[in-house]
Design an enzyme around this catalytic site. Structure first.
Site, mmCIF file in Angstrom:
data_model
loop_
_atom_site.group_PDB
_atom_site.id
_atom_site.type_symbol
_atom_site.label_atom_id
_atom_site.label_comp_id
_atom_site.label_asym_id
_atom_site.label_seq_id
_atom_site.Cartn_x
_atom_site.Cartn_y
_atom_site.Cartn_z
ATOM 1 N N SER A 264 120.210 -2.559 89.747
ATOM 2 C CA SER A 264 119.927 -3.622 89.823
ATOM 3 C C SER A 264 118.663 -4.323 91.409
ATOM 4 O O SER A 264 119.586 -4.036 92.365
ATOM 5 C CB SER A 264 120.424 -4.804 88.928
ATOM 6 O OG SER A 264 121.024 -5.846 89.803
ATOM 7 N N LYS A 265 118.100 -4.831 91.203
ATOM 8 C CA LYS A 265 116.895 -5.281 92.550
ATOM 9 C C LYS A 265 118.018 -6.346 92.851
ATOM 10 O O LYS A 265 117.537 -6.766 93.846
ATOM 11 C CB LYS A 265 115.698 -6.298 91.234
ATOM 12 C CG LYS A 265 115.480 -7.343 90.742
ATOM 13 C CD LYS A 265 114.216 -7.862 90.049
ATOM 14 C CE LYS A 265 114.573 -9.271 89.443
ATOM 15 N NZ LYS A 265 113.153 -9.475 89.006
ATOM 16 N N ARG A 266 118.936 -7.064 92.356
ATOM 17 C CA ARG A 266 119.625 -8.210 93.132
ATOM 18 C C ARG A 266 120.845 -7.373 94.145
ATOM 19 O O ARG A 266 121.667 -7.858 95.091
ATOM 20 C CB ARG A 266 120.247 -9.113 91.977
ATOM 21 C CG ARG A 266 119.103 -9.688 91.130
ATOM 22 C CD ARG A 266 119.052 -11.435 91.746
ATOM 23 N NE ARG A 266 118.538 -11.767 91.174
ATOM 24 C CZ ARG A 266 117.366 -12.650 91.572
ATOM 25 N NH1 ARG A 266 117.165 -12.943 92.401
ATOM 26 N NH2 ARG A 266 116.134 -12.696 91.098
ATOM 27 N N ASP A 267 121.023 -6.325 93.810
ATOM 28 C CA ASP A 267 122.491 -5.299 94.007
ATOM 29 C C ASP A 267 121.649 -5.340 95.647
ATOM 30 O O ASP A 267 122.986 -5.280 96.142
ATOM 31 C CB ASP A 267 122.771 -3.770 93.772
ATOM 32 C CG ASP A 267 123.138 -4.804 91.989
ATOM 33 O OD1 ASP A 267 123.654 -5.237 92.324
ATOM 34 O OD2 ASP A 267 123.067 -3.288 91.002
ATOM 35 N N PHE A 276 114.031 -1.422 97.264
ATOM 36 C CA PHE A 276 112.422 -1.086 96.681
ATOM 37 C C PHE A 276 112.020 -0.425 98.304
ATOM 38 O O PHE A 276 112.408 -0.197 98.771
ATOM 39 C CB PHE A 276 111.558 -2.676 96.851
ATOM 40 C CG PHE A 276 111.800 -3.825 95.664
ATOM 41 C CD1 PHE A 276 112.026 -2.900 94.505
ATOM 42 C CD2 PHE A 276 113.193 -4.342 96.096
ATOM 43 C CE1 PHE A 276 112.583 -3.781 92.567
ATOM 44 C CE2 PHE A 276 113.816 -5.747 94.917
ATOM 45 C CZ PHE A 276 113.004 -5.035 93.597
#
Ligand code: GLU
Length: 509
Positions: A264-267, A276
């Site tokens: 996920s983007k938080r990982d 990204f």
């Protein structure tokens, strides 16, 4: 119309920065198009205006540019099937919702959101936490299947808000052959009556997506596994409109390095790697880091991404975009989730920096060299340091001793390698250095070997202290090459001041 020409699309919703999983989907579409002499299309799916994020579309285009993935058709590029932004195609969708109503494949629903919430709450109380608007429950709701036709007509004439829902058939098996997963069969009793057209006059993702894929003559829908549950509805919609179905290929999820769950983007920033392609700052000022800004080469990023879910079936790991286009096939895409490996990602970057010529590296570093480094030295610095570098910055950071005298000396190396007799040996070695006329790496090395032989010493006993005095650290490129680069006078100066420094350190200790 027949879908025998390969036309594929990447269809992101501009709801935030493009995750690397999205870039991989775009990449596989691009590679598939190139491999098959087809067309790669970028389409922006922005029908959900509530989730629209400013800057997201530009981010996608910038990321594509950085990666070298160029669409053949798309916003700002053009093409015969445009416009390529769904909000600019608004007018075409209602017609198809109407056809579905007219053919009894869809219906009007007038339930307000309060009524729907009430229904869900009541169902929850009765032990049904996942209430759905479906083939059973629809008969208790306010829609054109339950209300008299005259009332439906009046409601519509009075501009009462409504949505158009899919009339999911009862107990039918929907089948399609996924190019990656094989046959998928889902019974319609497990599917709900999805909204196709919203009360704000916009289609939902499902309707807009299939209308556009049809209008743009998309032959293969290649997208992430998270869309697999939507595929049966899409297949039914193609059939309901009497349109040829495209082929489907659902790509495996990207998994976290520990293998537990979706990346996920938080990982990313939590586990110390970007998820990204480019940096992204949210409107609240939160920064998500990107591969570009971390110093990755786009070629390395793309090469790494290509291997997350695909392999060529050979030992070859380094592929240019062109080579990937030639090698790619959906048959070699795996079904299972692809575990992201940050170390492997660095490894790819190392391979690319090594494969870049010193001349190019020096150009890339441009004005980042300290002013005291003259042009004629820049390439040598790059060629000395690139074997051990991961990022461009490492060349200047780790190779600082090539243009700056060491200010400190690695104490661990001193503790381990600096013996009582070391200073004496170095002083003898200095006498030999002073006598070397042509100060080339080869000459220094042969004198050094002769010196060791005479003293009956192993390589490490003098080489490591020599390196420490000249560079301040215990490892680096070939020591004789470093010595040649610095020149005899500089080497002697460094050894002498280093000796003083280390003697001091030793006495203090
Ligand atoms: N707009 C969808 C997304 O954001 C597209 C899914 C598809 O490719 O059908 O990923």
């Amino acid at each position: 119309m027949s879908l025998n020409k390969v036309r594929v699309r990447f269809a992101p919703s501009p709801t935030g920065p493009l995750h690397m999983g999205g870039v991989r989907t775009a990449l596989y579409n691009y590679l598939f198009a190139k491999k098959n002499n087809g067309t790669f299309i970028l389409r922006i799916e922005d029908t959900d205006q509530t989730r629209f994020v400013k800057g997201a579309q530009d981010y996608i285009l910038d990321a594509f540019k950085w990666c070298g993935i160029t669409p053949d058709e798309g916003p700002g590029i053009g093409g015969e099937y445009g416009p390529y932004i769904q909000s600019e195609r608004k007018d075409i969708y209602h017609e198809y919702a109407q056809i579905l109503i007219d053919t009894n494949k869809a219906y009007y629903a007038f339930d307000t959101s309060d009524e729907l919430t009430k229904m869900r709450d009541e169902a929850k109380k009765m032990g049904m936490p996942n209430w759905q608007y479906n083939g059973v429950s629809r008969m208790n709701m306010r829609n054109s299947l339950t209300l008299p036709q005259s009332e439906v007509e009046t409601l519509i004439a009075n501009n009462t808000p409504y949505v158009i829902r899919m009339k999911m058939p009862r107990n039918e098996d929907v089948r399609f052959e996924d190019e990656i997963r094989g046959w998928v069969v889902v019974n319609t009793n497990n599917l709900d009556d999805k909204v196709l057209f919203k009360s704000d006059g916009m289609p939902t993702y499902h309707l807009a997506n299939i209308v556009d894929d049809h209008a743009m003559e998309i032959s293969h829908v290649i997208r992430g596994e998270e869309w697999l549950p939507s595929a049966p509805l899409h297949v039914l919609l193609y059939d309901a409109l009497n349109w040829e179905r495209p082929k489907f290929a659902h790509l495996p999820l990207l998994l976290r390095p520990d293998g537990n769950g979706k990346l996920s983007k938080r990982d990313g920033d939590r586990l110390g790697f970007p998820v990204f392609p480019l940096d992204w700052t949210t409107i609240d000022g939160e920064l998500y880091s990107g591969y570009r800004e971390k110093g990755y080469f786009p070629e390395a990023f793309i090469n790494m991404l290509a291997f997350l879910g695909w392999n060529p079936g050979t030992q070859q790991e380094i592929f240019s975009l062109k080579e990937l286009s030639n090698a790619f096939s959906l048959e070699r895409v795996s079904k299972g989730g692809a575990k992201f490996d940050p170390d492997k990602t660095k490894w790819f970057q190392q391979q690319y920096i090594r494969a870049t010529s010193a001349e190019d590296l020096s150009k890339m570093l441009g004005n980042n060299f300290p002013t005291e480094v003259v042009d004629s030295e820049k390439e040598t610095i790059c060629s000395l340091m690139k074997e051990r570098a991961t990022f461009l910055d490492d060349i200047l950071k780790d190779g600082a001793y090539l243009f700056d005298r060491p200010k400190e000396y690695d104490e661990k190396v001193i503790a381990k390698k600096w013996k009582a007799h070391t200073a004496g040996l170095i002083e003898d070695w200095v006498k030999i250095i002073e006598e070397i006329n042509e100060f080339s790496a080869a000459n220094i090395e042969s004198e050094f070997k002769a010196f060791l032989e005479e003293k009956e010493l192993g390589f490490g006993a003098v080489l490591l202290p020599f390196r420490l005095l000249v560079t301040g650290v215990g490892a680096g490129p070939g020591m004789f090459d470093i010595a040649e680069f610095l020149g005899k006078e500089e080497v002697l100066t460094r050894i002498k001041s280093g000796l003083l420094n280390i003697k001091q350190i030793k006495n203090e200790a």
